[in-house]
Scaffold this active site. Structure first.
Site: not given
Ligand code: DX5
Ligand code: ZN
Length: 220
Positions: A9, A136, A141, A143-144, A176, A197
């Site tokens: 992403s 999802m 909304g 990242g991380g 995640g 991430s």
């Protein structure tokens, strides 16, 4: 064996250097583009003109994830950029079947996303209209965030329904996804993995991608 796909992403990329950030992930299967409108989710990223430009310069196909309201109006315009797939949120679409058909008519793959608390059951009868179901694995909304294990039973139920009806659609997971969590999602039935991430946060994106690939196919 099913081909497992890794779609990094660009939400976690350097937005001032998108073209070179796309070069870092050449060994991935597609680039995941997160579009947020500050209404469907409390964050704002990029819109149509930027997606058009990414499509022009990207060596990889685009996997566009729309976290925006009024998906019925906007999703076909994103498909018009030449994106390989466009995913709208079930919660943001008024007529998801009509919309999925419109997306396919443009030649794009049609994806539909479910927030973590949205059940798959109301949508089982329309799975044949889709090329991809995005479950999802964090609240959309940002990242991380940490992977939500409570989404695993939903992935399993969706995978069972897809197998039962012998449908060709694939299950994508987003949020995640790391070397630690990817196997759990793969075991539940996901075959397309979005990683923000854990790829863009790594010094060497190519080795992060190959580490995710091997972690996803490692025996449990
Ligand atoms: C979150 C986005 C994701 C995000 C994932 O709303 O849809 O695509 O980039 O980021 P990580 O992999 O860091 O959870
Ligand atoms: Zn996403």
């Amino acid at each position: 064996m099913t081909h497992l796909r890794i779609n990094p992403s660009i939400l976690s990329a350097d937005f001032a250097n998108l073209e070179s950030e796309l070069q870092r992930i050449g060994t991935a299967d597609a680039v995941h583009v997160d579009v947020m409108d500050n209404h469907f989710v409390p964050n704002l990223t990029l819109g149509l003109p930027v997606v058009r430009r990414i499509q022009e310069v990207s060596p990889l196909p685009l996997d566009v994830h729309l976290m925006i309201e009024d998906a019925d109006r906007w999703a076909p315009l994103y498909a018009g950029t030449g994106a390989a797939s466009v995913t709208f949120h079930a919660e943001a679409a008024t007529a998801p079947i009509k919309l999925a058909r419109e997306l396919r008519d443009t030649g794009a793959k049609a994806g539909m996303a479910l927030r973590p608390a949205t059940p798959v059951e109301p949508y089982l009868d329309m799975l044949a209209e889709l090329d991809m179901l995005l479950v999802m694995t964090v609240e959309p909304g940002f990242g991380g965030q940490s992977f939500l294990d409570l989404t695993l039973p939903k992935i399993r139920r969706a995978a069972a329904a897809i197998r039962g009806a012998d449908l060709p659609l694939v299950i994508q997971v987003d949020g995640g996804i790391t070397e630690e969590t990817i196997l759990r999602a793969a075991d539940a039935g996901a075959t397309v993995f979005v990683a923000g991430s854990s790829v863009y946060g790594a010094d060497d994106a190519a080795s992060a991608i190959s580490a995710l690939r091997s972690a996803a196919s490692r025996p449990a």
